[in-house]
Scaffold this active site. Structure first.
Site, PDB file in Angstrom:
ATOM      1  N   ARG A   1       0.798  -1.223   0.000  1.00 18.93           N
ATOM      2  CA  ARG A   1       0.000   0.000   0.000  1.00 18.93           C
ATOM      3  C   ARG A   1       0.834   1.279   0.000  1.00 18.93           C
ATOM      4  O   ARG A   1       0.632   2.174  -0.804  1.00 18.93           O
ATOM      5  CB  ARG A   1      -0.867   0.067   1.267  1.00 18.93           C
ATOM      6  N   THR A   2       1.775   1.341   0.939  1.00 20.95           N
ATOM      7  CA  THR A   2       2.486   2.602   1.136  1.00 20.95           C
ATOM      8  C   THR A   2       3.316   2.960  -0.100  1.00 20.95           C
ATOM      9  O   THR A   2       3.318   4.097  -0.553  1.00 20.95           O
ATOM     10  CB  THR A   2       3.364   2.517   2.400  1.00 20.95           C
TER      11      THR A   2
ATOM     12  N   LYS B   1      25.098  -5.630  -1.849  1.00 20.38           N
ATOM     13  CA  LYS B   1      26.541  -5.847  -2.066  1.00 20.38           C
ATOM     14  C   LYS B   1      27.366  -5.121  -1.015  1.00 20.38           C
ATOM     15  O   LYS B   1      28.570  -4.956  -1.171  1.00 20.38           O
ATOM     16  CB  LYS B   1      26.934  -5.344  -3.458  1.00 20.38           C
TER      17      LYS B   1
ATOM     18  N   ARG C   1      11.567   3.779   3.509  1.00 17.57           N
ATOM     19  CA  ARG C   1      11.077   2.784   4.475  1.00 17.57           C
ATOM     20  C   ARG C   1      12.270   1.935   4.884  1.00 17.57           C
ATOM     21  O   ARG C   1      13.007   1.430   4.040  1.00 17.57           O
ATOM     22  CB  ARG C   1       9.998   1.894   3.864  1.00 17.57           C
TER      23      ARG C   1
ATOM     24  N   HIS D   1       5.333   6.086  11.516  1.00 14.70           N
ATOM     25  CA  HIS D   1       4.863   5.936  10.134  1.00 14.70           C
ATOM     26  C   HIS D   1       3.955   7.149   9.911  1.00 14.70           C
ATOM     27  O   HIS D   1       2.728   7.043   9.936  1.00 14.70           O
ATOM     28  CB  HIS D   1       4.091   4.620  10.032  1.00 14.70           C
TER      29      HIS D   1
END
Ligand code: NCD
Length: 315
Positions: A58-59, A86, A108, A136
């Site tokens: 969703r976000t 890496k 995020r 959030h």
């Protein structure tokens, strides 16, 4: 009015005026989004990078669509397919993105504080799309927006947040926005996930482990998923036991006021924190939360870019 912040890192540091400015701007974007012409040139020529180092549906899609609707170029960066695998540091990754003229970095990350760290050196605007168990902010804003839109106000409302509060960034962002805008927050769930000390955050927060008490006078019930990925030890015996003691089922819905809103940030674990019939029922506003998320994220990008709320109203 415009907003003089470069970044959106949390809701804890936002004033009631700033929160209201974002919610009002989002309301304008929502009504504009109902017209046939849904695109606005506010971010034309700007580049928005979605830097998601943790899974999201969703976000990420919501931020992507918000940026596209504002006419930005959008780059989606997925950690799994990147040089982070890496051994490249987050700082080097972001410096490289900025070398390609990224204007916004939507981050995020599983580490609490990662967006704050970026904001210390980034030239781009940093937007926190969820950092560990910390905050959030856009989820807190879209939840608050949904409540205000449905109930017509926030001041004096009783909002119950039920579930894994300890590990939930959604809970923390909701708490800050709600108490600042005058709502009363009840936190409920198993004692291991809802410690009494949370009451010390604000006088308008109350903790109860009694589900009936938490549901009876609630105007809003916001349910949270158990954040298994963040729990380092098992916090309760089993999912079955959680559902049996705290899951929202038809018998417990009898305690809930008939006009109370049922909310959930998603992803839903049907049959655990909420039964399917309730998630899909008349009192549920779960999908409206998703719709509102788009307007809220457009408002955040627009305001961080220096946009003034009056400009949207007049579009
Ligand atoms: C939440 C998250 O990722 O913090 N989901 C979301 O952004 N809609 C809640 C969760 O994962 O349970």
């Amino acid at each position: 009015m415009n907003w003089n912040r470069r970044h959106l890192l949390d809701l804890q540091s936002l004033s009631a005026e700033e929160l209201t400015l974002i919610l009002d701007t989002a309301r304008h974007f929502k009504s504009l989004g109902e017209r046939p012409k849904k695109k606005f040139p506010a971010l034309l020529g700007k580049t928005v990078v979605n830097l998601f180092v943790e899974p999201s549906t969703r976000t990420r899609i919501s931020f992507e669509l918000a940026a596209v609707r504002l006419s930005a170029d959008v780059i989606n960066f997925t950690a799994e397919a990147s040089s982070l695998k890496k051994g490249e540091t987050l700082k080097d990754t972001v410096r490289n993105l900025e070398a390609l003229q990224a204007d916004f970095v939507i981050l995020r990350h599983s580490a609490s504080g990662a967006p704050h760290f970026l904001s210390r050196f980034a030239r781009a605007h940093v937007v926190n799309a969820g950092d560990g168990a910390h905050e959030h902010p856009t989820q807190g804003l879209l939840d608050t927006f949904t409540i205000r839109e449905k109930k017509g106000r926030l001041a004096g409302l009783n909002v119950t947040i039920l579930g894994d509060i300890l590990y939930s960034r959604v809970a923390r962002s909701n708490i800050w926005a709600l108490v600042r805008l005058g709502a009363k927050v009840t936190l409920c769930g198993p004692p291991t996930l809802v410690p009494r000390q949370l009451e010390s955050l604000d006088p308008n927060i109350r903790v109860t482990w009694n589900l009936e008490e938490a549901l009876r006078d609630a105007d809003v019930v916001n349910l949270l998923r158990i954040q298994h990925e963040r729990q380092r030890v098992t916090m309760f015996p089993s999912i079955g036991e959680y559902a049996a003691l705290f899951g929202l089922n038809p018998a417990r819905m009898k305690w809930v006021k008939p006009d109370a809103l049922i909310m959930h940030p998603g992803p839903i674990n049907r049959g655990v924190e909420i039964e399917s019939d309730i998630a899909d029922g008349d009192q549920s506003v779960i999908l409206e939360q998703v719709t509102n998320g788009l307007a809220v994220r457009m408002a955040v990008l627009f305001l961080l870019n220096g946009g003034r709320s009056g400009e949207v109203a007049g579009t």
